[in-house]
Design an enzyme around this catalytic site. Structure first.
Site, mmCIF file in Angstrom:
data_model
loop_
_atom_site.group_PDB
_atom_site.id
_atom_site.type_symbol
_atom_site.label_atom_id
_atom_site.label_comp_id
_atom_site.label_asym_id
_atom_site.label_seq_id
_atom_site.Cartn_x
_atom_site.Cartn_y
_atom_site.Cartn_z
ATOM 1 N N SER A 176 -8.910 24.253 -15.631
ATOM 2 C CA SER A 176 -8.845 24.886 -14.327
ATOM 3 C C SER A 176 -8.765 23.894 -13.174
ATOM 4 C CB SER A 176 -10.032 25.827 -14.187
ATOM 5 O OG SER A 176 -9.890 26.602 -13.038
ATOM 6 N N HIS A 177 -9.816 23.885 -12.339
ATOM 7 C CA HIS A 177 -9.781 23.060 -11.123
ATOM 8 C C HIS A 177 -10.219 21.613 -11.376
ATOM 9 C CE1 HIS A 177 -13.679 24.878 -11.749
ATOM 10 N NE2 HIS A 177 -14.194 23.827 -11.150
ATOM 11 N N ASP A 223 -5.351 27.004 -7.769
ATOM 12 C CA ASP A 223 -5.942 25.902 -8.537
ATOM 13 C C ASP A 223 -5.096 25.541 -9.758
ATOM 14 O OD1 ASP A 223 -6.487 28.121 -10.129
ATOM 15 O OD2 ASP A 223 -8.395 27.294 -10.832
ATOM 16 N N ASP A 274 -4.994 26.246 -12.935
ATOM 17 C CA ASP A 274 -4.447 27.253 -13.838
ATOM 18 C C ASP A 274 -4.036 28.544 -13.135
ATOM 19 O OD1 ASP A 274 -7.141 27.772 -13.324
ATOM 20 O OD2 ASP A 274 -7.403 28.880 -15.197
ATOM 21 N N ASP A 317 -5.650 30.762 -11.179
ATOM 22 C CA ASP A 317 -6.471 31.962 -11.009
ATOM 23 C C ASP A 317 -7.275 31.961 -9.712
ATOM 24 O OD1 ASP A 317 -8.202 30.020 -11.900
ATOM 25 O OD2 ASP A 317 -9.004 31.164 -13.593
ATOM 26 N N ARG A 318 -7.349 30.812 -9.028
ATOM 27 C CA ARG A 318 -8.083 30.782 -7.756
ATOM 28 C C ARG A 318 -7.126 30.804 -6.572
ATOM 29 N NH1 ARG A 318 -13.272 26.803 -8.108
ATOM 30 N NH2 ARG A 318 -13.938 27.427 -10.186
ATOM 31 N N LYS A 321 -9.031 36.490 -12.842
ATOM 32 C CA LYS A 321 -8.773 36.398 -11.414
ATOM 33 C C LYS A 321 -7.343 35.901 -11.256
ATOM 34 C CE LYS A 321 -11.381 32.001 -11.053
ATOM 35 N NZ LYS A 321 -12.209 31.898 -12.266
HETATM 36 C C1 VG1 Z 1 -17.182 27.922 -11.517
HETATM 37 C C2 VG1 Z 1 -17.344 28.994 -10.459
HETATM 38 C C3 VG1 Z 1 -17.256 30.366 -11.103
HETATM 39 C C4 VG1 Z 1 -15.917 30.485 -11.856
HETATM 40 C C5 VG1 Z 1 -15.793 29.358 -12.849
HETATM 41 C C6 VG1 Z 1 -14.456 29.343 -13.552
HETATM 42 O O1 VG1 Z 1 -18.222 28.006 -12.455
HETATM 43 O O2 VG1 Z 1 -18.558 28.837 -9.772
HETATM 44 O O3 VG1 Z 1 -17.377 31.344 -10.104
HETATM 45 O O4 VG1 Z 1 -15.851 31.709 -12.525
HETATM 46 O O5 VG1 Z 1 -15.933 28.098 -12.181
HETATM 47 O O6 VG1 Z 1 -13.401 29.281 -12.656
HETATM 48 P P1 VG1 Z 1 -19.522 27.057 -12.407
HETATM 49 O O7 VG1 Z 1 -20.308 27.408 -13.628
HETATM 50 O O8 VG1 Z 1 -19.014 25.649 -12.379
HETATM 51 O O9 VG1 Z 1 -20.215 27.389 -11.133
HETATM 52 V V1 VG1 Z 1 -11.986 28.526 -13.126
HETATM 53 O O10 VG1 Z 1 -10.817 28.716 -11.927
HETATM 54 O O11 VG1 Z 1 -12.523 27.028 -13.398
HETATM 55 O O12 VG1 Z 1 -11.574 29.321 -14.539
HETATM 56 CO CO CO Z 2 -9.013 28.295 -12.507
#
Ligand code: VG1
Ligand code: CO
Length: 552
Positions: free
Chosen positions: A122-123, A286, A288, A290-291, A385
């Site tokens: 992801s990010h 982001d 992937d 989804d953000r 998302k």
């Molecule tokens: C973070 C965010 C959470 C989100 C998750 C995955 O998790 O706070 O809201 O669902 O990333 O997003 P954490 O446990 O680091 O707070 V993504 O775009 O990385 O799939």
């Molecule tokens: Co993501």
């Protein structure tokens, strides 16, 4: 369309000298450094466990793709060969193996697949020195629940072998059908189905009318997966001028950046909108896809507010014209959407952090929209998302209301009041220090009730626990909450997606009714609570950090 001759695969059983002990998925899949994933058999161990636990593998169809980061191509090759060894009938792969998370969710549903494997951290940054990740989604298109990931983890801890076939790598450059033994590999355009879905949900003519007028916009794909999607939708179908999509070619290392759409990591875009005068709308997604981050001219839309605005204006989009069945937000997300839901007379659910907790509510038809403070918003159109969906939804609202983003926010607060909100992240803190801080604060919670905090009185303090209203499963230990008598609150969590040390997240929220001052800087409006939690949790002393790494 190309067709390659069926390969004759040799089945191999590879023995593991000892099982891996660290393959426990976090908030969103198994996330580790690229180096860790390059350790011999590391990826294979996890995938073997997935194929042993996922229902329907024998004879089933799987969707496969990733955000294009370093390691994506090799992982696809391994998973295809392991899928063939485990009897999958078909794997649907996107060209070049590049598929956004929401597009994968859509494909799983559309193809009635048994699930999907999405290769993404992801990010988190990518590249040989960055991170890699594997997410497994179920037949509903959504992230698999903890019961599944726990079973996969259990399996990896005793695994002594995995099955794979030997076969030449499948070419992924163009759509076509191939096979590995009896397993078919269908390579498809990963953008097409997603774009078709967006056209069903939104009125493209109306949005196009807005964009073709005087409406310069900037979309930052952050060198990640949404580039090809955004180009086709925004520049192709909606008529935004070429160049509106910035950093639109997915790169294996995201141009050495951090593909996280927030004010810190998407600062180039933020500067364009918040300092400059050339654009009326800005957005970023982001790694992937989804953000989303939404910006207007000199206006940043807090993600919690974004969910509230989408909820309040939902009926302008054709897909939601009939109204919403309900909404949901993750616990640390502000209650801005709760106020709107109350006025609309619909239910609002509060779930733990992570999209997997929305799945049951969406499947049961209890909610239509949902979101998280971490720049995540989505609806029942898929089970993830969806960054570009949120951008289109905002454009639909702007096309209807024909005013600025700042005016939408101002009118929203004037109607519902404002939830001042901020998240302070302390990234890559030494693990012991972070856990020490968290455990100490948790121990203090019972004694805080009735005490004063930031000029208010503590009305409740606990570690959030959730009982799923659909399947009654209980998830506890989801974050420390300090609730104040005026409705304000502070939440402290440890991240479940980081790979270096630990990340402490502090969430601050305070409500001001319509009669109050609606135009403050959130950091100033929340200053007393920020000082309060810093002192109470000894954040500076224990982390050795004077300021947070990221302030949202
Ligand atoms: C973070 C965010 C959470 C989100 C998750 C995955 O998790 O706070 O809201 O669902 O990333 O997003 P954490 O446990 O680091 O707070 V993504 O775009 O990385 O799939
Ligand atoms: Co993501």
């Amino acid at each position: 369309m190309t067709r390659s001759a069926p390969a004759e695969p040799t089945q191999r059983q590879v023995r593991l000298d000892s099982p891996f002990t660290d393959q426990k998925p976090g908030t969103s899949g198994l996330r580790k450094s690229s180096k860790q994933f390059e350790e011999p058999h590391y990826l294979e161990s996890f995938i073997e466990a997935v194929f042993r636990i996922l229902p329907g593998v024998q004879g089933g169809t799987l969707v496969l793709g990733g955000d294009g980061r370093y390691g994506n191509r090799r992982a696809i090759d391994v998973i295809l060969r392991m899928g063939a060894a485990h009897g999958l009938a078909k794997v649907v792969v996107a060209t070049d193996g590049v598929l956004s998370t929401p597009a994968a969710s859509n494909l799983i549903r559309k193809r009635q697949a048994i699930g999907g494997i999405i290769l993404s951290a992801s990010h988190n940054p990518g590249g040989p020195d960055g991170d890699f990740g594997v997410k497994v989604n179920g037949a509903n298109g959504g992230p698999t629940p903890a019961s599944f990931t726990d079973a996969v983890y259990e399996c990896t801890t005793t695994l002594d072998r995995y099955s794979i076939v030997e076969a030449a790598a499948i070419p992924l450059e163009t759509p076509g059908t191939h096979s590995i033994g009896a397993m078919q590999v269908e390579v498809i355009d990963g953008v097409e189905d997603f774009v078709a879905l967006m056209q069903q949900l939104f009125d493209f003519d109306r949005i196009s009318d807005l964009i073709r007028g005087d409406f310069p916009l900037a979309f930052d794909a952050m060198h990640a997966v949404t580039g090809p999607y955004a180009k086709r939708v925004l520049e192709g179908l909606l008529g935004a001028p070429a160049g509106s999509v910035r950093n639109g070619v997915p790169l294996e290392d995201f141009g050495n950046g951090h593909p996280d759409p927030n004010l810190t990591y998407a600062h180039d875009l933020a500067d364009l909108l918040l300092q400059g005068d050339s654009y009326r709308f800005g957005a970023a997604c982001d790694g992937d896809g989804d953000r989303n981050m939404i910006l207007g001219h000199h206006c940043f839309v807090n993600p919690s507010d974004s969910l509230a605005v989408l909820t309040a204006n939902a009926t302008v989009a054709p897909a939601y014209a009939g109204g919403l069945s309900g909404v949901a937000r993750s616990m640390p997300t502000s209650a801005a959407v709760d106020v709107v839901a109350k006025e609309l007379g619909i239910n609002c659910y509060e779930t733990p952090t992570g999209w997997k907790f929305f799945g049951n509510l969406l499947d049961a038809g209890q909610i239509t929209l949902c979101g998280e403070e971490s720049f995540g918003t989505g609806s029942n159109h898929v089970r993830e998302k969806d960054g570009l969906w949120a951008v289109l939804f905002w454009l639909q609202i702007l096309a209807e209301r024909r005013c600025s983003v700042a005016e939408i926010m101002g009118q929203h607060w004037a109607r519902f009041g404002r939830h001042y909100y901020s998240r302070h992240d302390y990234e890559a803190v030494a693990s012991d220090a972070a856990h020490g801080l968290y455990d100490r604060l948790e121990g203090m919670l019972p004694g805080l009730i009735g005490q004063s905090f930031a000029g208010r009185s503590v009305s409740g303090a606990d570690n959030f626990s959730y009982t799923d209203p659909i399947d009654q499963s209980v998830t506890s230990g989801q974050g420390l909450r300090i609730l104040l008598d005026d409705g304000s609150r502070v939440v402290v969590r440890l991240s479940g997606t980081g790979t270096k040390g630990a990340t402490i997240r502090v969430y601050l929220e305070s409500y001001v009714p319509t009669s109050g001052d609606l135009n403050q800087d959130p950091q100033i409006a929340l200053a007393d609570m920020i000082q309060g939690i810093n002192a109470l949790a000894e954040i500076q002393q224990r982390t050795g950090m004077d300021t947070p790494t990221v302030i949202t």
